[in-house]
Design an enzyme around this catalytic site. Sequence first.
Site, PDB file in Angstrom:
ATOM      1  CG  HIS A  11      -1.966  -0.754   0.971  1.00 28.54           C
ATOM      2  ND1 HIS A  11      -2.963  -1.125   0.036  1.00 28.54           N
ATOM      3  CD2 HIS A  11      -2.577  -1.869   1.903  1.00 28.54           C
ATOM      4  CE1 HIS A  11      -3.638  -2.057   0.129  1.00 28.54           C
ATOM      5  NE2 HIS A  11      -3.681  -2.408   1.280  1.00 28.54           N
TER       6      HIS A  11
ATOM      7  CB  CYS B 172      -1.978   2.664  -5.157  1.00 27.05           C
ATOM      8  SG  CYS B 172      -2.923   1.137  -4.997  1.00 27.05           S
TER       9      CYS B 172
END
Length: 306
Positions: free
Chosen positions: A226, A283
């Site tokens: 993440h 991301c």
Amino acid sequence: MNKNSFLKRILKTVHKLSPGFLILGICLIAWASYQIYTQSAPAPVSVEQPAEESGLTADTSVSAEGEKREETQTEDTATNEENQTDTQIPPDTTAPPEAKKEKETQTAASPTEDTAKNEENQTDAQIPPDTTAPPNVQKEKEAVKVAQAQTETKTETPKQNSISDETLYPVRPKVGENIGNLTMPAIDQTLPIIHGTDEDELSKGIGHFAGSVLPGENDNSVLSGHRDTVFKELDQLEINDELIVETSAGTFTYEIREIKIVPRDDKTIITPSASPVLTVTTCYPFNFIGSAPDRYILIADLVSSE
């Protein structure tokens, strides 16, 4: 007896005769008149030419006729020769020996050219080994052929783990297991690597994509995390920075070769590689609120293993 009295007598005699004799008599009278006329006509005067001139004229006419005959014979002979030449051209016996040799060489070269063409066609179908080459050259050619065959085999055959890969990890990890640590010296971070990329694994650390090889193996090993937890400082890494992975198989040092941003549905980052590669993804943008549309990618090559 003159001519007139003779004719009168003939006419009287004819008059007494029948018509048949009359016609016969007319014919006789005509014949007799022609004979009388020819006998009474003056004889032609002939002019004699000198013997010398007459002889010259005769000789000239004879010679002229002879020349005409010779010309006619010459023309006939030339026509026959042309016809024979069209049928078959005899060899040039007056040509010098060198010219004859060149013609014979050209004639002999024609079947040689046909033979060469046939040999080329056979060579295209199958190239035989060069037995006349030196031993060293033959060995080099054989080595090149073996290398080409191996390259073709690698290209056509799907990628499989080698014996060394199986030796690195005799027991394959299960999803959710900790398989090692990732150290990023440039940002002074060390993070755990969990086998799998579901939310449960990503909540514990960096996830290892189970569809890729394990770190250190000869292919593309993919790690994901993440952007707001484990990889929130990933954008601080640069080209040539090191990524060090420690697992049960050893310590593997990778060097960053490429940094790029791709759409979230781009699958090229998980494609196989012919050499050991580590791909790290997260991301992007890092400060985006909600589901990020892109992916931030690091690609690193294996430079050492311990």
